[in-house]
Design an enzyme around this catalytic site. Structure first.
Site, PDB file in Angstrom:
ATOM      1  N   SER A  98       0.859  -1.204   0.000  1.00  0.00           N
ATOM      2  CA  SER A  98       0.000   0.000   0.000  1.00  0.00           C
ATOM      3  C   SER A  98       0.884   1.240   0.000  1.00  0.00           C
ATOM      4  CB  SER A  98      -0.866   0.016   1.266  1.00  0.00           C
ATOM      5  OG  SER A  98      -1.555   1.255   1.372  1.00  0.00           O
ATOM      6  N   TYR A 102      -1.574  -0.212  10.492  1.00  0.00           N
ATOM      7  CA  TYR A 102      -1.708  -0.534   9.064  1.00  0.00           C
ATOM      8  C   TYR A 102      -0.442  -0.110   8.307  1.00  0.00           C
ATOM      9  CZ  TYR A 102      -3.874  -0.900   4.425  1.00  0.00           C
ATOM     10  OH  TYR A 102      -4.164  -1.242   3.112  1.00  0.00           O
TER      11      TYR A 102
HETATM   12  N1  LIG Z   1      -8.740  -0.566  -1.442  1.00  0.00           N
HETATM   13  C1  LIG Z   1      -7.666   0.191  -1.317  1.00  0.00           C
HETATM   14  O1  LIG Z   1      -7.720   1.419  -1.518  1.00  0.00           O
HETATM   15  C2  LIG Z   1      -6.350  -0.436  -0.941  1.00  0.00           C
HETATM   16  C3  LIG Z   1      -5.208   0.368  -1.006  1.00  0.00           C
HETATM   17  C4  LIG Z   1      -3.988  -0.188  -0.691  1.00  0.00           C
HETATM   18  C5  LIG Z   1      -3.895  -1.518  -0.337  1.00  0.00           C
HETATM   19  N2  LIG Z   1      -5.032  -2.265  -0.276  1.00  0.00           N
HETATM   20  C6  LIG Z   1      -4.892  -3.669   0.103  1.00  0.00           C
HETATM   21  O2  LIG Z   1      -5.562  -4.457  -0.847  1.00  0.00           O
HETATM   22  C7  LIG Z   1      -5.927  -5.697  -0.241  1.00  0.00           C
HETATM   23  C8  LIG Z   1      -7.385  -5.986  -0.541  1.00  0.00           C
HETATM   24  O3  LIG Z   1      -8.193  -5.072   0.150  1.00  0.00           O
HETATM   25  P1  LIG Z   1      -9.583  -4.513  -0.410  1.00  0.00           P
HETATM   26  O4  LIG Z   1      -9.413  -3.065  -0.582  1.00  0.00           O
HETATM   27  O5  LIG Z   1     -10.030  -5.324  -1.534  1.00  0.00           O
HETATM   28  O6  LIG Z   1     -10.485  -4.715   0.893  1.00  0.00           O
HETATM   29  P2  LIG Z   1     -11.705  -5.706   1.190  1.00  0.00           P
HETATM   30  O7  LIG Z   1     -12.754  -5.575   0.149  1.00  0.00           O
HETATM   31  O8  LIG Z   1     -12.070  -5.448   2.598  1.00  0.00           O
HETATM   32  O9  LIG Z   1     -11.046  -7.142   1.037  1.00  0.00           O
HETATM   33  C9  LIG Z   1     -10.187  -7.682   2.003  1.00  0.00           C
HETATM   34  C10 LIG Z   1     -10.090  -9.168   1.762  1.00  0.00           C
HETATM   35  O10 LIG Z   1      -9.175  -9.721   2.711  1.00  0.00           O
HETATM   36  C11 LIG Z   1      -9.729 -10.908   3.203  1.00  0.00           C
HETATM   37  N3  LIG Z   1      -9.219 -11.204   4.539  1.00  0.00           N
HETATM   38  C12 LIG Z   1      -9.181 -10.417   5.642  1.00  0.00           C
HETATM   39  N4  LIG Z   1      -8.689 -11.096   6.688  1.00  0.00           N
HETATM   40  C13 LIG Z   1      -8.418 -12.353   6.247  1.00  0.00           C
HETATM   41  C14 LIG Z   1      -7.914 -13.526   6.841  1.00  0.00           C
HETATM   42  N5  LIG Z   1      -7.566 -13.588   8.154  1.00  0.00           N
HETATM   43  N6  LIG Z   1      -7.764 -14.645   6.082  1.00  0.00           N
HETATM   44  C15 LIG Z   1      -8.103 -14.627   4.778  1.00  0.00           C
HETATM   45  N7  LIG Z   1      -8.579 -13.534   4.138  1.00  0.00           N
HETATM   46  C16 LIG Z   1      -8.745 -12.415   4.873  1.00  0.00           C
HETATM   47  C17 LIG Z   1     -11.238 -10.692   3.211  1.00  0.00           C
HETATM   48  O11 LIG Z   1     -11.905 -11.946   3.096  1.00  0.00           O
HETATM   49  P3  LIG Z   1     -12.725 -12.693   4.255  1.00  0.00           P
HETATM   50  O12 LIG Z   1     -13.230 -11.652   5.190  1.00  0.00           O
HETATM   51  O13 LIG Z   1     -13.809 -13.414   3.504  1.00  0.00           O
HETATM   52  O14 LIG Z   1     -11.741 -13.630   4.882  1.00  0.00           O
HETATM   53  C18 LIG Z   1     -11.415  -9.892   1.927  1.00  0.00           C
HETATM   54  O15 LIG Z   1     -11.615 -10.740   0.830  1.00  0.00           O
HETATM   55  C19 LIG Z   1      -5.622  -5.549   1.255  1.00  0.00           C
HETATM   56  O16 LIG Z   1      -4.377  -6.142   1.544  1.00  0.00           O
HETATM   57  C20 LIG Z   1      -5.534  -4.040   1.425  1.00  0.00           C
HETATM   58  O17 LIG Z   1      -4.757  -3.680   2.531  1.00  0.00           O
HETATM   59  C21 LIG Z   1      -6.256  -1.762  -0.575  1.00  0.00           C
END
Ligand SMILES: NC(=O)c1ccc[n+]([C@@H]2O[C@H](COP(=O)([O-])OP(=O)(O)OC[C@H]3O[C@@H](n4cnc5c(N)ncnc54)[C@H](OP(=O)(O)O)[C@@H]3O)[C@@H](O)[C@H]2O)c1
Length: 256
Positions: free
Chosen positions: A147, A160
């Site tokens: 990130s 984070y």
């Molecule tokens: N969206 C952004 O702007 C952004 C920016 C920078 C980085 N990111 C990174 O991108 C990645 C995806 O995030 P997102 O934005 O798509 O958020 P999201 O929609 O909340 O998705 C997060 C995913 O992580 C999974 N997860 C959480 N804890 C887990 C665990 N203990 N075991 C297995 N899976 C787990 C959740 O699945 P379950 O709850 O079904 O397990 C969900 O599918 C993350 O690493 C986030 O930090 C996102």
């Protein structure tokens, strides 16, 4: 040249495929020809996505996985081998979450949860899945979703930010160890893309103020991560390892 992006015959694990970016990544990798292994805790969502991918002509397997629990990761590996005849040779470490508070009042359990999921979870999945690849003598590509918060900081985001900085730096350490096995390890550092992790914030007044600080004056579209993902996953990026691709509309370098 376009053949170098083709993923036919490859098997891709995507953790956190039950929502947001992971769901998108799984569909992109499938469209490029890979068989996909969809991993997360909410299996009903994974099964719905697997059905969607198969209806579009792809192959998908849904596996229950909690990236903080090594036994569920091992079970995911065994299910992958049983279904597709070998370990995944594309590993997308995408699972992640956030807990926000000023560090002086943050709950210790929340700090541990963020680090266990975003940093140790990446390490556990990498150890099992990249370990299986090296054991099988197969080349591959691992992509860790870091990130811009691992490069810059924000109020209430100490856990984070630390977890993502560690994820990115661990990517480099893993790249060095994996290079001799022809397993490449890279990271993508997204800026802000609307998903369940941030939709409340991005649609708030504070989120709107932040949008105006992004040089491109907008948040990213999920599709804008597809090219970077395919570059790192495929032979198009065959000499890239230990790199981080920042995809953020210039947010990292917003003007002082
Ligand atoms: N969206 C952004 O702007 C952004 C920016 C920078 C980085 N990111 C990174 O991108 C990645 C995806 O995030 P997102 O934005 O798509 O958020 P999201 O929609 O909340 O998705 C997060 C995913 O992580 C999974 N997860 C959480 N804890 C887990 C665990 N203990 N075991 C297995 N899976 C787990 C959740 O699945 P379950 O709850 O079904 O397990 C969900 O599918 C993350 O690493 C986030 O930090 C996102």
């Amino acid at each position: 040249m376009s053949d170098r992006f083709d993923l036919t015959g490859r098997v891709a694990l995507v953790t956190g495929a039950s929502s947001g970016l992971g769901r998108h990544f799984a569909k992109v990798l499938s469209s490029a020809g890979a068989k996909v292994v969809l991993a997360a805790r909410r299996v009903d969502r994974l099964e719905a996505l697997a059905a969607e991918i198969e209806a579009a002509g792809g192959e998908a397997l849904a596996v229950a996985m909690d990236v903080t629990k090594a036994d569920t990761i091992q079970a995911g590996l065994e299910a992958t081998i049983a279904k597709f005849g070998g370990p995944a040779d594309i590993i997308v470490n995408n699972s992640g979450l956030s807990r926000e508070d000023w560090f002086t009042s943050m709950d210790e359990d929340d700090f541990d949860l963020v680090m266990d999921t975003n940093t140790k979870g990446v390490w556990l999945v990498a150890r099992t899945f990249a370990g299986a690849l090296t054991k099988a003598g197969k080349p591959g590509s691992m992509i860790n979703i870091a990130s811009v918060a691992g490069k810059r900081v924000g109020y209430t985001m100490s856990a984070y930010c630390a977890s993502k900085a560690a994820c990115e730096h661990m990517t480099r350490a893993m790249a060095v160890e994996m290079a001799r096995y022809n397993v490449r390890v890279n990271a993508i550092a997204p800026g802000y893309f609307e998903t369940e992790i941030n939709d409340t914030f991005l649609n708030s007044d504070e989120g709107e103020k932040m949008r105006k600080r992004v040089p491109m004056r907008r948040f990213g579209e999920h599709e804008e991560l597809s090219g970077p993902l395919l570059l790192l996953a495929s032979d198009a990026g065959s000499f890239m390892t230990g790199a981080t691709l920042v995809v953020d509309g210039g947010h990292m370098w917003s003007s002082l």
